[in-house]
Design a protein around this motif. Sequence first.
Motif, PDB file in Angstrom:
ATOM      1  N   UNK A  27       0.805  -1.222   0.000  1.00  0.00           N
ATOM      2  CA  UNK A  27       0.000   0.000   0.000  1.00  0.00           C
ATOM      3  C   UNK A  27       0.839   1.274   0.000  1.00  0.00           C
ATOM      4  N   UNK A  28       2.033   1.193   0.595  1.00  0.00           N
ATOM      5  CA  UNK A  28       2.848   2.390   0.755  1.00  0.00           C
ATOM      6  C   UNK A  28       3.151   3.039  -0.598  1.00  0.00           C
ATOM      7  N   UNK A  29       3.513   2.210  -1.581  1.00  0.00           N
ATOM      8  CA  UNK A  29       3.807   2.734  -2.912  1.00  0.00           C
ATOM      9  C   UNK A  29       2.594   3.438  -3.501  1.00  0.00           C
ATOM     10  N   UNK A  30       1.452   2.813  -3.273  1.00  0.00           N
ATOM     11  CA  UNK A  30       0.200   3.362  -3.792  1.00  0.00           C
ATOM     12  C   UNK A  30      -0.046   4.754  -3.193  1.00  0.00           C
ATOM     13  N   UNK A  31       0.152   4.840  -1.884  1.00  0.00           N
ATOM     14  CA  UNK A  31      -0.056   6.119  -1.192  1.00  0.00           C
ATOM     15  C   UNK A  31       0.867   7.196  -1.757  1.00  0.00           C
ATOM     16  N   UNK A  32       2.148   6.823  -1.934  1.00  0.00           N
ATOM     17  CA  UNK A  32       3.101   7.794  -2.470  1.00  0.00           C
ATOM     18  C   UNK A  32       2.696   8.250  -3.865  1.00  0.00           C
ATOM     19  N   UNK A  33       2.227   7.305  -4.671  1.00  0.00           N
ATOM     20  CA  UNK A  33       1.806   7.652  -6.033  1.00  0.00           C
ATOM     21  C   UNK A  33       0.646   8.653  -6.016  1.00  0.00           C
ATOM     22  N   UNK A  34      -0.297   8.423  -5.099  1.00  0.00           N
ATOM     23  CA  UNK A  34      -1.450   9.325  -5.012  1.00  0.00           C
ATOM     24  C   UNK A  34      -0.997  10.740  -4.644  1.00  0.00           C
ATOM     25  N   UNK A  35      -0.093  10.813  -3.654  1.00  0.00           N
ATOM     26  CA  UNK A  35       0.424  12.131  -3.268  1.00  0.00           C
ATOM     27  C   UNK A  35       1.072  12.801  -4.480  1.00  0.00           C
ATOM     28  N   UNK A  36       1.801  11.993  -5.219  1.00  0.00           N
ATOM     29  CA  UNK A  36       2.491  12.538  -6.393  1.00  0.00           C
ATOM     30  C   UNK A  36       1.499  13.137  -7.400  1.00  0.00           C
ATOM     31  N   UNK A  37       0.468  12.352  -7.726  1.00  0.00           N
ATOM     32  CA  UNK A  37      -0.489  12.835  -8.734  1.00  0.00           C
ATOM     33  C   UNK A  37      -1.286  14.020  -8.216  1.00  0.00           C
ATOM     34  N   UNK A  38      -1.769  13.889  -6.989  1.00  0.00           N
ATOM     35  CA  UNK A  38      -2.637  14.948  -6.477  1.00  0.00           C
ATOM     36  C   UNK A  38      -1.915  16.277  -6.347  1.00  0.00           C
ATOM     37  N   UNK A  39      -0.639  16.219  -6.028  1.00  0.00           N
ATOM     38  CA  UNK A  39       0.088  17.466  -5.843  1.00  0.00           C
ATOM     39  C   UNK A  39       0.941  17.801  -7.050  1.00  0.00           C
ATOM     40  N   UNK A  40       0.754  16.998  -8.100  1.00  0.00           N
ATOM     41  CA  UNK A  40       1.402  17.291  -9.359  1.00  0.00           C
ATOM     42  C   UNK A  40       2.923  17.423  -9.225  1.00  0.00           C
ATOM     43  N   UNK A  41       3.502  16.449  -8.563  1.00  0.00           N
ATOM     44  CA  UNK A  41       4.956  16.498  -8.344  1.00  0.00           C
ATOM     45  C   UNK A  41       5.713  16.050  -9.576  1.00  0.00           C
ATOM     46  N   UNK A  42       6.849  16.696  -9.833  1.00  0.00           N
ATOM     47  CA  UNK A  42       7.687  16.246 -10.942  1.00  0.00           C
ATOM     48  C   UNK A  42       8.377  14.946 -10.537  1.00  0.00           C
ATOM     49  N   UNK A  43       8.866  14.219 -11.548  1.00  0.00           N
ATOM     50  CA  UNK A  43       9.557  12.967 -11.235  1.00  0.00           C
ATOM     51  C   UNK A  43      10.732  13.177 -10.303  1.00  0.00           C
ATOM     52  N   UNK A  44      11.451  14.279 -10.572  1.00  0.00           N
ATOM     53  CA  UNK A  44      12.644  14.486  -9.751  1.00  0.00           C
ATOM     54  C   UNK A  44      12.286  14.802  -8.291  1.00  0.00           C
ATOM     55  N   UNK A  45      11.252  15.587  -8.076  1.00  0.00           N
ATOM     56  CA  UNK A  45      10.837  15.860  -6.683  1.00  0.00           C
ATOM     57  C   UNK A  45      10.387  14.578  -6.012  1.00  0.00           C
ATOM     58  N   UNK A  46       9.636  13.800  -6.777  1.00  0.00           N
ATOM     59  CA  UNK A  46       9.143  12.555  -6.210  1.00  0.00           C
ATOM     60  C   UNK A  46      10.302  11.641  -5.796  1.00  0.00           C
ATOM     61  N   UNK A  47      11.258  11.526  -6.719  1.00  0.00           N
ATOM     62  CA  UNK A  47      12.396  10.637  -6.454  1.00  0.00           C
ATOM     63  C   UNK A  47      13.244  11.134  -5.293  1.00  0.00           C
ATOM     64  N   UNK A  48      13.358  12.468  -5.199  1.00  0.00           N
ATOM     65  CA  UNK A  48      14.214  13.028  -4.160  1.00  0.00           C
ATOM     66  C   UNK A  48      13.572  12.978  -2.777  1.00  0.00           C
ATOM     67  N   UNK A  49      12.274  13.341  -2.720  1.00  0.00           N
ATOM     68  CA  UNK A  49      11.671  13.503  -1.394  1.00  0.00           C
ATOM     69  C   UNK A  49      10.838  12.310  -0.924  1.00  0.00           C
ATOM     70  N   UNK A  50      10.008  11.795  -1.812  1.00  0.00           N
ATOM     71  CA  UNK A  50       9.062  10.784  -1.331  1.00  0.00           C
ATOM     72  C   UNK A  50       9.557   9.340  -1.440  1.00  0.00           C
ATOM     73  N   UNK A  51      10.160   9.044  -2.567  1.00  0.00           N
ATOM     74  CA  UNK A  51      10.566   7.660  -2.827  1.00  0.00           C
ATOM     75  C   UNK A  51      11.443   7.062  -1.718  1.00  0.00           C
TER      76      UNK A  51
END
Length: 445
Positions: free
Chosen positions: A1-25
């Motif tokens: 589920x954790x990956x799913x949650x992170x993905x949702x945050x990414x889409x909802x807040x319109x994060x770029x790939x690099x922000x996602x990789x740096x902060x959330x992943x």
Amino acid sequence: KWDEILQIVKTEHDLSDVSFKTWLKPLTVYQVEGNIVTIIVPSEQVGLNYISKKYKLPLQVTISEVTGMENCEINFILPEDVPKKEAAAPKVQSQDTRCEEAHLNPKYTFDTFVVGSNNKFAQAAALAVAESPGDAYNPLFIYGGAGLGKTHLMHSIAHFIIDHDENSKVLYVTSEEFTNELIETIRNGNNTAMTKFREKYRNIDVLLVDDIQFIIGKESTQEEFFHTFNSLHSAGKQIIISSDKPPKDMEILEERFRSRFEWGLIVDITLPDYETRMAILHKKEEMDGYDINEEVIKYIANNIKSNIRELEGAINKVMAFAKLEQREVNLELAEQALKDIISPNEKKVITPEYIISMVAEHFDVSVEDLYGNKRNSKIVMPRQIAMYLCREIISTPLKSIGKCLGNRDHTTIMHGIDKIEKEIVSDDNLKNTIETLKKKINPQT
Ligand code: ADP
Ligand code: MG
């Protein structure tokens, strides 16, 4: 589920790939207790404060949505804040790492050691020591000629102890390694280095020292080994020693050593008889997955009698020859392949090939590597040492050395020999290694 949650945050807040990789992943969930989710923030990658400020709320909301958890609270921690519960329990190392740390060849075990009339007493003593280290015979002193199985038997003991007692500390060294390490320590010249050296050799349960004959006559090494021996022995720790001769025949061995070596049990390994040679060849055939004509096996067993290493080498040579010539393995091929090794009624002469094979074995590299073109230092140094020793021991002409070492031209050989000659002057470790090799190749000197 954790990956799913992170993905949702990414889409909802319109994060770029690099922000996602740096902060959330990089975030991982450490534990969930009630409504408190503890998340580990890897310290090198991201700032805890920044993450907390920017992503705490989005994460809390999404976790609640996805899991249905009410009033989700997030607690960010750094890896070093993870309670050291697990870490506090004694770390049990895997068998493999322990074998590696003890410097053991995985192939040298009791299972692969063929017992014959020449070694059955030594094998039984070794097994007794392996079953009750410190209790059966201490020290155990194993002696015998080159290539008869001393090292194999010592490693077998070490493997057995490591497999049966997960806490015991086992250390295998050759006397050359012991010497080089001591030289290094003394050169560093400070007390901490010496303390470390002593800790290493005295805080163990089982010490195996192979080829002790090479420290005879080296004053400071002998002295240090003497103290190591006493300290371990008086603490009831097991010591296993090998040598090419029994203590009584080691001419310049000091009396204090002789008597200590005789405290425990002295066993020898002698030349294998025909049955044992056959059994060893069959074992080798089985282990390497070969299927060799029985006539060929008998031919080898009949003609190579004095050294098990050569016995095994003969099989390798026959198989390599067959592959190279793309021919069937039969008696005729074996005779051809082994004509240099098996020359009846001729006393053994030291050839460049023999020197090269001894150097390869000593450094645990393959003969092919020495012939070949690899340039890493693990190979280059032994290759140059082989050049040097061919020149030094049997005065082989540069051209012939070049031919034997993968067709190198004579200037390369000259350069190699030169390099060793220069380094030997300032490098005591190298000097010791060369001395050891000279004695291995020609025990008469
Ligand atoms: P040493 O230390 O006495 O010079 P080694 O232990 O290095 O000899 O043995 C040389 C080679 O012969 C090794 O590859 C080893 O596995 C093999 N060998 C020796 N004795 C036996 C045996 N009894 N059964 C199987 N292989 C053996
Ligand atoms: Mg050996």
